[in-house]
Scaffold this active site. Sequence first.
Site, PDB file in Angstrom:
ATOM      1  N   LYS A  51     -10.430 -25.327 -32.891  1.00  0.00           N
ATOM      2  CA  LYS A  51      -9.819 -26.252 -33.860  1.00  0.00           C
ATOM      3  C   LYS A  51     -10.544 -26.237 -35.203  1.00  0.00           C
ATOM      4  O   LYS A  51      -9.918 -26.254 -36.254  1.00  0.00           O
ATOM      5  CB  LYS A  51      -9.810 -27.675 -33.302  1.00  0.00           C
ATOM      6  CG  LYS A  51      -8.781 -27.865 -32.204  1.00  0.00           C
ATOM      7  CD  LYS A  51      -8.767 -29.292 -31.715  1.00  0.00           C
ATOM      8  CE  LYS A  51      -7.932 -29.395 -30.444  1.00  0.00           C
ATOM      9  NZ  LYS A  51      -6.516 -29.061 -30.665  1.00  0.00           N
ATOM     10  N   ASP A 251      -3.406 -28.085 -36.304  1.00  0.00           N
ATOM     11  CA  ASP A 251      -4.540 -27.671 -37.143  1.00  0.00           C
ATOM     12  C   ASP A 251      -4.087 -27.441 -38.587  1.00  0.00           C
ATOM     13  O   ASP A 251      -4.786 -27.814 -39.534  1.00  0.00           O
ATOM     14  CB  ASP A 251      -5.199 -26.401 -36.581  1.00  0.00           C
ATOM     15  CG  ASP A 251      -5.914 -26.671 -35.271  1.00  0.00           C
ATOM     16  OD1 ASP A 251      -6.331 -27.835 -35.048  1.00  0.00           O
ATOM     17  OD2 ASP A 251      -6.056 -25.740 -34.464  1.00  0.00           O
TER      18      ASP A 251
HETATM   19  P1  ATP Z   1      -0.720 -28.238 -31.498  1.00  0.00           P
HETATM   20  O1  ATP Z   1      -1.709 -28.794 -30.492  1.00  0.00           O
HETATM   21  O2  ATP Z   1       0.400 -27.430 -30.911  1.00  0.00           O
HETATM   22  O3  ATP Z   1      -1.362 -27.558 -32.660  1.00  0.00           O
HETATM   23  P2  ATP Z   1      -0.292 -31.031 -32.143  1.00  0.00           P
HETATM   24  O4  ATP Z   1       0.175 -31.701 -30.898  1.00  0.00           O
HETATM   25  O5  ATP Z   1      -1.685 -31.277 -32.592  1.00  0.00           O
HETATM   26  O6  ATP Z   1       0.037 -29.489 -32.126  1.00  0.00           O
HETATM   27  P3  ATP Z   1       2.203 -31.736 -33.385  1.00  0.00           P
HETATM   28  O7  ATP Z   1       2.388 -33.201 -33.511  1.00  0.00           O
HETATM   29  O8  ATP Z   1       2.949 -31.041 -32.295  1.00  0.00           O
HETATM   30  O9  ATP Z   1       0.646 -31.455 -33.364  1.00  0.00           O
HETATM   31  O10 ATP Z   1       2.633 -31.012 -34.747  1.00  0.00           O
HETATM   32  C1  ATP Z   1       1.893 -31.111 -35.940  1.00  0.00           C
HETATM   33  C2  ATP Z   1       2.819 -31.012 -37.127  1.00  0.00           C
HETATM   34  O11 ATP Z   1       3.481 -29.721 -37.102  1.00  0.00           O
HETATM   35  C3  ATP Z   1       3.964 -32.025 -37.149  1.00  0.00           C
HETATM   36  O12 ATP Z   1       3.526 -33.258 -37.693  1.00  0.00           O
HETATM   37  C4  ATP Z   1       4.984 -31.299 -38.032  1.00  0.00           C
HETATM   38  O13 ATP Z   1       4.623 -31.402 -39.395  1.00  0.00           O
HETATM   39  C5  ATP Z   1       4.802 -29.827 -37.611  1.00  0.00           C
HETATM   40  N1  ATP Z   1       5.741 -29.466 -36.530  1.00  0.00           N
HETATM   41  C6  ATP Z   1       5.481 -29.409 -35.200  1.00  0.00           C
HETATM   42  N2  ATP Z   1       6.593 -29.057 -34.507  1.00  0.00           N
HETATM   43  C7  ATP Z   1       7.568 -28.881 -35.425  1.00  0.00           C
HETATM   44  C8  ATP Z   1       8.952 -28.509 -35.376  1.00  0.00           C
HETATM   45  N3  ATP Z   1       9.548 -28.272 -34.208  1.00  0.00           N
HETATM   46  N4  ATP Z   1       9.643 -28.417 -36.539  1.00  0.00           N
HETATM   47  C9  ATP Z   1       9.043 -28.660 -37.736  1.00  0.00           C
HETATM   48  N5  ATP Z   1       7.746 -29.007 -37.850  1.00  0.00           N
HETATM   49  C10 ATP Z   1       7.024 -29.126 -36.729  1.00  0.00           C
END
Ligand code: ATP
Length: 298
Positions: A51, A251
Amino acid sequence: MCWHLMVRRMRKPKITIVGSINMDLVTITDEVAKQGETVHGEDFRTLFGGKGANQAVAAARLGADVSMIGKVGDDAFGSRMIENFEANGVDTKGVGMEEDTPSGIANIIVSDKDNRIIIVAGANGKVDRTHVEHFSEIIKESDIVLVQFEIPMETLRYTINICKKEDVPVIINPAPVTALEGEYFKAAAYITPNEHERASLFKMREDGLPEYYDKLITTQGAQGASYFKDGREIVMPPKSVDVVDTTGAGDTFNAAFAVGIAEGKDIEDAIAFANTAAGLAVGKIGAQSGMPYRAEIG
Ligand code: ATP
């Protein structure tokens, strides 16, 4: 515009990441071996991850002056991970190479049925307070410090205390979920969990708002990300994209949010900027390989 904001806008924002550096060892297989069994997989990749390292690379691509504080092992992965930072313009003065220690790795098995991940902290587990103290000048000169939970919590507490003492805003990305005393969350400028991390770490208060709500920026995958304004949660939708691979979305969001805030954007503009950057990242394959450059955002 006040003087220090003008100075900030004339130079690149300085962001320091104190965190993990991993090599992701990804095996793609139809069949997962049971105990005592050997099977043939389909493909294998070594990908830069962790990360801390992901957020450092994303912030540098988005135009910040980025310093990484962390450790790699004295193995081939360690040298390659340092080269990767340099290729992305991340300053590696604060990256130590720990003797007789393996680099941090994530062993990732991807199959049709599920993903299995084993993380070995290696050198990340040796990022101690002495190491951070040694590079405290870098922290003091930063506009923003960004931390996650993949290094020892004792080191994290120490880092947050330096930021508090030196009046440097710190963003805590509380991932993966690990308990941390409230005084450290209180010291943060912003806390950036995803929905699952928020539900695990922060209780609901009697008034129906989560603890530390005024600092919470919650990423919500395809729904975008939220913040609290006048006691109400406002969800800002993401960029509409064809999703290819969401690895590294969080990230990229964290790095872009930090860059936005360090540039003097208000919270809504910083979230919009981060949603756009993370949206571009999910439109491409890989964590670091999908992370956008500033010119793609405008
Ligand atoms: P990861 O662990 O997979 O890196 P996370 O769980 O920390 O992700 P998420 O909330 O899934 O974080 O996603 C982070 C950001 O990525 C969201 O706030 C959004 O801006 C973008 N994002 C994620 N999925 C999508 C999607 N399907 N379409 C558009 N933007 C997305």
